[in-house]
Design a protein around this motif. Structure first.
Motif, mmCIF file in Angstrom:
data_model
loop_
_atom_site.group_PDB
_atom_site.id
_atom_site.type_symbol
_atom_site.label_atom_id
_atom_site.label_comp_id
_atom_site.label_asym_id
_atom_site.label_seq_id
_atom_site.Cartn_x
_atom_site.Cartn_y
_atom_site.Cartn_z
ATOM 1 N N ILE A 85 0.852 -1.191 0.000
ATOM 2 C CA ILE A 85 0.000 0.000 0.000
ATOM 3 C C ILE A 85 0.890 1.244 0.000
ATOM 4 O O ILE A 85 1.832 1.360 0.791
ATOM 5 N N GLN A 86 0.583 2.188 -0.885
ATOM 6 C CA GLN A 86 1.344 3.425 -0.999
ATOM 7 C C GLN A 86 0.660 4.549 -0.207
ATOM 8 O O GLN A 86 -0.566 4.546 -0.042
ATOM 9 N N PRO A 87 1.445 5.525 0.269
ATOM 10 C CA PRO A 87 0.848 6.632 1.032
ATOM 11 C C PRO A 87 -0.293 7.336 0.310
ATOM 12 O O PRO A 87 -1.256 7.766 0.941
ATOM 13 N N LYS A 88 -0.212 7.443 -1.026
ATOM 14 C CA LYS A 88 -1.261 8.140 -1.782
ATOM 15 C C LYS A 88 -2.604 7.421 -1.713
ATOM 16 O O LYS A 88 -3.643 8.001 -2.041
ATOM 17 N N GLU A 89 -2.602 6.139 -1.287
ATOM 18 C CA GLU A 89 -3.841 5.372 -1.177
ATOM 19 C C GLU A 89 -4.567 5.607 0.149
ATOM 20 O O GLU A 89 -5.722 5.187 0.300
ATOM 21 N N LEU A 90 -3.910 6.238 1.104
ATOM 22 C CA LEU A 90 -4.484 6.388 2.441
ATOM 23 C C LEU A 90 -5.908 6.940 2.454
ATOM 24 O O LEU A 90 -6.775 6.407 3.161
ATOM 25 N N PRO A 91 -6.224 8.003 1.685
ATOM 26 C CA PRO A 91 -7.580 8.560 1.760
ATOM 27 C C PRO A 91 -8.681 7.585 1.348
ATOM 28 O O PRO A 91 -9.861 7.826 1.643
ATOM 29 N N TYR A 92 -8.317 6.504 0.680
ATOM 30 C CA TYR A 92 -9.304 5.548 0.175
ATOM 31 C C TYR A 92 -9.371 4.261 1.012
ATOM 32 O O TYR A 92 -10.145 3.361 0.698
ATOM 33 N N LEU A 93 -8.581 4.199 2.071
ATOM 34 C CA LEU A 93 -8.481 2.962 2.843
ATOM 35 C C LEU A 93 -9.515 2.874 3.956
ATOM 36 O O LEU A 93 -9.920 3.883 4.546
ATOM 37 N N GLU A 94 -9.925 1.643 4.240
ATOM 38 C CA GLU A 94 -10.607 1.348 5.489
ATOM 39 C C GLU A 94 -9.882 0.171 6.130
ATOM 40 O O GLU A 94 -9.310 -0.675 5.440
ATOM 41 N N CYS A 95 -9.881 0.163 7.448
ATOM 42 C CA CYS A 95 -9.175 -0.866 8.200
ATOM 43 C C CYS A 95 -10.163 -1.588 9.114
ATOM 44 O O CYS A 95 -10.998 -0.948 9.761
ATOM 45 N N THR A 96 -10.060 -2.914 9.133
ATOM 46 C CA THR A 96 -10.867 -3.725 10.039
ATOM 47 C C THR A 96 -9.943 -4.550 10.915
ATOM 48 O O THR A 96 -9.024 -5.205 10.411
ATOM 49 N N VAL A 97 -10.173 -4.495 12.225
ATOM 50 C CA VAL A 97 -9.456 -5.377 13.143
ATOM 51 C C VAL A 97 -10.416 -6.470 13.601
ATOM 52 O O VAL A 97 -11.608 -6.229 13.807
#
Length: 209
Positions: A85-97
């Protein structure tokens, strides 16, 4: 019982941003018990269905603090199915724990419920005389719309079995079922939460928003 919560997801995002910035992540705001866990990253583009971007965890109990730190990075950067994953992708990410609980040995390969149980299968590959195993988290079969048999067959392929799948082979499977608690947060929610709690907006140095 420890449940997955917001602070665990925040810590995963903190850990990823700290990696990009060459810094140490802020200390987590949750206790460090011992549990099996997974971290899943998905990417949402143009409001579409979130697409898997990385998912790695452990079926063995681990310290939650060290576990989420390790698997937040491993799943984001070292899942062999995807490029890092590249930093530019951050705004489009969701994280599940996910925290895994209630492990039970099933009576047979169909002794579980779609949408409720995650499953671990173990079986002998007759073509290579090798022991194979793989797991799906509880949400996978339901999300894919699979029947139990479709989920089992897919999981056998995931385990690396390439031969003919027969009913007699399915009946030789040792299946362990488990349940999980989940918490999901989108990057935008993470940014807003951190700004409210810490008074500053998280960002990656040099990255374009």
């Amino acid at each position: 019982m420890v449940s997955a919560n917001r602070e665990m997801v925040v810590y995963c995002f903190d850990t990823l941003l700290a990696h990009y910035n060459g810094e140490e992540a802020p200390p987590p705001a949750f206790d460090g018990g011992q549990h099996p866990l997974f971290v899943t990253w998905k990417k949402v583009v143009n409001g579409g269905e979130p697409r898997l971007r990385g998912c790695i965890g452990t079926l063995e109990a681990r310290c939650l603090i060290n576990g989420f730190k390790d698997y937040a990075l491993n799943s984001a950067l070292r899942d062999r199915r995807f490029p890092p994953i590249q930093p530019k992708e951050l705004p489009y990410l969701e994280c599940t724990v996910s925290i895994l609980v209630d492990y039970e040995i099933a009576t047979n390969y169909l002794d579980w419920e779609v949408g409720k149980h995650g499953i671990i299968i173990e079986f002998n590959d007759p073509d290579y005389n090798a022991r194979r195993s793989a797991t799906y988290l509880p949400e996978v079969a339901a999300h894919e719309g699979w029947t139990k048999i479709e989920a089992i067959d897919s999981l056998m392929r995931k385990a690396g079995y390439n031969g003919v799948i027969t009913e007699s082979l399915r009946k030789c499977i040792r299946l362990t079922r488990y349940q999980s608690t989940l918490f999901t947060m989108h990057y935008g929610e993470y940014v807003s939460y951190v700004k409210t709690i810490r008074g500053s907006t998280p960002c990656v140095v040099g990255a374009k928003a």
